[in-house]
Design an enzyme around this catalytic site. Structure first.
Site, PDB file in Angstrom:
ATOM      1  N   TYR A  16       0.767  -1.113   0.196  1.00 34.67           N
ATOM      2  CA  TYR A  16      -0.014   0.145  -0.162  1.00 34.67           C
ATOM      3  C   TYR A  16       0.943   1.386   0.180  1.00 34.67           C
ATOM      4  O   TYR A  16       0.168   2.235   0.046  1.00 34.67           O
ATOM      5  CB  TYR A  16      -0.900   0.075   1.311  1.00 34.67           C
ATOM      6  CG  TYR A  16      -0.081  -0.378   2.627  1.00 34.67           C
ATOM      7  CD1 TYR A  16       0.562   0.875   2.985  1.00 34.67           C
ATOM      8  CD2 TYR A  16       0.284  -1.282   3.130  1.00 34.67           C
ATOM      9  CE1 TYR A  16       1.528   0.693   4.201  1.00 34.67           C
ATOM     10  CE2 TYR A  16       1.033  -1.545   4.158  1.00 34.67           C
ATOM     11  CZ  TYR A  16       1.674  -0.428   4.749  1.00 34.67           C
ATOM     12  OH  TYR A  16       2.522  -0.494   5.639  1.00 34.67           O
ATOM     13  N   GLY A  17       2.203   0.968   0.244  1.00 37.74           N
ATOM     14  CA  GLY A  17       3.025   2.455   0.267  1.00 37.74           C
ATOM     15  C   GLY A  17       4.358   2.239  -0.497  1.00 37.74           C
ATOM     16  O   GLY A  17       3.760   2.182  -1.971  1.00 37.74           O
ATOM     17  N   THR A  18       5.313   2.393  -0.356  1.00 38.31           N
ATOM     18  CA  THR A  18       6.394   2.835  -1.194  1.00 38.31           C
ATOM     19  C   THR A  18       6.882   1.583  -2.192  1.00 38.31           C
ATOM     20  O   THR A  18       7.595   1.477  -3.016  1.00 38.31           O
ATOM     21  CB  THR A  18       7.780   3.071  -0.359  1.00 38.31           C
ATOM     22  OG1 THR A  18       8.009   1.990   0.429  1.00 38.31           O
ATOM     23  CG2 THR A  18       7.411   4.370   0.467  1.00 38.31           C
ATOM     24  N   LEU A  19       6.293   0.241  -1.698  1.00 36.47           N
ATOM     25  CA  LEU A  19       6.443  -0.760  -2.798  1.00 36.47           C
ATOM     26  C   LEU A  19       5.739  -0.899  -4.169  1.00 36.47           C
ATOM     27  O   LEU A  19       5.964  -1.601  -4.883  1.00 36.47           O
ATOM     28  CB  LEU A  19       6.306  -2.179  -1.833  1.00 36.47           C
ATOM     29  CG  LEU A  19       7.117  -2.391  -0.878  1.00 36.47           C
ATOM     30  CD1 LEU A  19       6.935  -3.534   0.202  1.00 36.47           C
ATOM     31  CD2 LEU A  19       8.599  -2.782  -1.523  1.00 36.47           C
ATOM     32  N   GLU A  91      11.099  -3.979   5.868  1.00 35.13           N
ATOM     33  CA  GLU A  91      10.095  -3.460   6.620  1.00 35.13           C
ATOM     34  C   GLU A  91      10.902  -3.785   8.268  1.00 35.13           C
ATOM     35  O   GLU A  91      10.113  -3.508   9.023  1.00 35.13           O
ATOM     36  CB  GLU A  91       8.690  -4.136   6.580  1.00 35.13           C
ATOM     37  CG  GLU A  91       8.412  -4.056   5.108  1.00 35.13           C
ATOM     38  CD  GLU A  91       8.236  -2.766   4.629  1.00 35.13           C
ATOM     39  OE1 GLU A  91       7.798  -1.726   5.538  1.00 35.13           O
ATOM     40  OE2 GLU A  91       8.109  -2.622   3.479  1.00 35.13           O
TER      41      GLU A  91
END
Ligand code: PCA
Length: 157
Positions: A16-19, A91
């Site tokens: 949901y983020g920087t990936l 993470e």
């Protein structure tokens, strides 16, 4: 191959983020040395969660407060055990993040996917603007900054 155990197992992960594609850590998912990751589709969390940007590095955080925030938009990938281990390193699981299986709604079905949550947070993080869909280049102006520093997120915990 599919399943959750044994050599050569594959796993579903929700990012949901920087990936996500086009975001600053997507290269982790495409680097062959990290293992394999195949894009499955876009999806959203069945449960609402707060997704905020915090820390001095403008990191997106999914807070473990079910029922608060939005149904979060993200991407589902099928990954191998090697990639899962490498995402755990990125993470800092289990020190800073926990991960657990969340119900993710795709166009035509539901999948249970590993999803990373911040382990604990300052109460003040719930006062931050809550997003539905993260982009480092969004209107918020809080561009993600890379850091290898171990104390990266000390200021949010
Ligand atoms: N990347 C992971 C979790 C937080 C982050 O920055 C993701 O995209 O899901």
């Amino acid at each position: 191959m599919s399943g959750g155990s044994g050599i050569g197992a594959f796993f579903k992960v929700f990012v949901y983020g920087t990936l996500k594609r086009g975001e600053p850590n997507h290269h982790w998912l495409t680097k062959p040395e990290n293992g394999t990751a195949n894009f499955v589709g876009e999806g959203r969390t069945a449960v609402k969660y707060p997704l905020v940007i915090a820390s001095r590095y403008n990191i997106p955080f999914l807070l473990d407060v079910p029922g608060t925030g939005n149904n979060i938009q993200g991407e589902v990938y099928e990954i191998d055990d090697k990639m899962l281990s490498n995402l755990d390193i990125l993470e800092d699981y289990p020190t800073y993040y926990t991960r657990r299986k969340e119900s993710i709604l795709l166009d035509d079905r539901e999948e249970h996917c590993w999803t990373y949550f911040l382990n604990g947070h300052k109460p003040s993080m719930l006062q931050l603007p809550m997003m539905t869909s993260y982009s480092s280049a969004g209107d918020h102006g809080l561009v993600y900054m890379e850091s290898n520093n171990e104390s990266t997120i000390d200021d949010v915990l």
